[in-house]
Design an enzyme around this catalytic site. Structure first.
Site, short mmCIF file in Angstrom:
data_model
loop_
_atom_site.label_atom_id
_atom_site.label_comp_id
_atom_site.label_asym_id
_atom_site.label_seq_id
_atom_site.Cartn_x
_atom_site.Cartn_y
_atom_site.Cartn_z
N GLU A 53 -9.47 -1.87 5.47
CA GLU A 53 -10.08 -1.58 6.76
C GLU A 53 -11.34 -2.41 6.95
O GLU A 53 -11.87 -2.98 5.98
CB GLU A 53 -10.45 -0.08 6.82
N HIS A 85 -7.02 -4.75 10.28
CA HIS A 85 -6.77 -4.56 8.84
C HIS A 85 -5.50 -5.28 8.38
O HIS A 85 -4.59 -5.51 9.16
CB HIS A 85 -6.77 -3.07 8.46
N ASP A 134 0.82 -1.21 0.00
CA ASP A 134 0.00 0.00 0.00
C ASP A 134 0.85 1.26 0.00
O ASP A 134 2.08 1.20 0.15
CB ASP A 134 -0.96 0.00 1.21
C1 GLP Z 1 -0.26 0.01 8.58
C2 GLP Z 1 0.02 -0.64 7.20
C3 GLP Z 1 -0.03 -2.12 7.30
C4 GLP Z 1 0.65 -2.50 8.60
C5 GLP Z 1 -0.24 -2.15 9.75
C6 GLP Z 1 0.36 -2.33 11.12
O1 GLP Z 1 -1.16 1.02 8.55
N1 GLP Z 1 -0.79 -0.23 6.12
O2 GLP Z 1 0.57 -2.71 6.17
O3 GLP Z 1 0.89 -3.88 8.62
O4 GLP Z 1 -0.78 -0.88 9.55
O5 GLP Z 1 1.24 -1.29 11.44
P1 GLP Z 1 2.31 -1.43 12.60
O6 GLP Z 1 3.21 -2.52 12.20
O7 GLP Z 1 3.01 -0.10 12.66
O8 GLP Z 1 1.56 -1.75 13.85
#
Ligand code: GLP
Length: 255
Positions: free
Chosen positions: A143, A138, A67
């Site tokens: 979402e 998500h 993404d």
């Molecule tokens: C983000 C990304 C995801 C990621 C998730 C968890 O917003 N779009 O690909 O895996 O949320 O984030 P984090 O690893 O910082 O908890």
């Protein structure tokens, strides 16, 4: 699904890196799906180490990121191209031409989404997709309420995501309220999926995704429909699972 629980985040990262390296050893032209956020950072550090030691060669590997924030410039430090360059690509022997992060230019955005899907297909599909998990369940930026049939598209971000990600962004978090994301069906097309979840903040989402009903309310529950998924969890992220003993026994059988 394989559900593997480790004592700590370090062990999880080591195992995730080992799986990725083994995949590349078996198939030097591996197509990897990659994630951003805090979760995979240690895994990327291990991959850099292993590449430096000569135990993994990325020269023929291709990558597709899940993404990107909408409208963010590739050079912006808030963007995921910047993240990938800084935390992985700059430090390994990968050909940057073989690394794709969705282009989030607002012109022709629908065309861009279609082309991202086509590019993945042209490369023969994703061999191994690495995922993190949002605290709201998500995957990518799919979402809650995302269709299990969704493909790469423009998405609005949930309020909880804006707040979770605000510490990673410079500038107003509200500016980053839309993104381009691979869809759930895109993710499920991958031949193999490794999903990492670390820390207490992920425990509820982990429990819903693994032991809850298949539901668009918890996008990660879609992984129940995939035949080759490994969950790598630390103790805290696994703390609300009710069937831990069973997962451990199943692991011993597979070992
Ligand atoms: C983000 C990304 C995801 C990621 C998730 C968890 O917003 N779009 O690909 O895996 O949320 O984030 P984090 O690893 O910082 O908890």
């Amino acid at each position: 699904m394989k559900i593997v629980i480790y004592d700590n985040a370090e062990q999880v990262a080591e195992q995730a890196a080992n799986i990725i390296c083994q995949t590349i050893k078996n198939k030097p032209k591996t197509v990897l799906g990659l994630a951003t956020g805090r979760t995979p950072l240690k895994t990327y550090q291990h991959l850099i180490e292993k590449n430096k030691q000569g135990s993994v060669d990325f020269s023929q590997v291709s990558t597709f990121n899940l993404d990107e924030y909408l409208g963010v410039k590739p050079c912006s430090e808030n963007g995921y191209r910047f993240y990938m360059d800084e935390h992985l690509f700059k430090h390994i022997n990968i050909n940057l031409e073989n690394t794709a992060v969705p282009c989030s230019d607002l012109d022709k955005i629908n065309q861009t989404c279609l082309e991202y899907e086509q590019q993945i297909k042209l490369c023969g599909g994703i061999d191994l997709q690495l995922l993190g998990l949002g605290s709201n369940g998500h995957v990518g930026f799919n979402e809650p309420s995302s269709s299990f049939a969704s493909r790469t598209r423009v998405v609005a971000l949930a309020a909880s995501t804006l707040s979770d990600n605000s510490e990673l962004l410079t500038g107003e978090p509200q500016t980053f309220d839309k993104a381009i994301s691979m869809g759930i069906a895109t993710i499920l097309d991958s031949k193999e999926i490794v999903i990492i979840a670390l820390g207490k903040a992920k425990a509820q989402a982990v429990a819903s995704a693994i032991e809850g009903a298949l539901s668009a309310s918890c996008p990660a529950s879609c992984l129940q429909m995939h035949a080759n998924v490994t969950w790598l969890l630390d103790q805290e992220a696994s703390s609300l699972l009710t069937q831990k003993r069973y997962y451990q026994l199943s692991q011993k059988l597979l070992a």
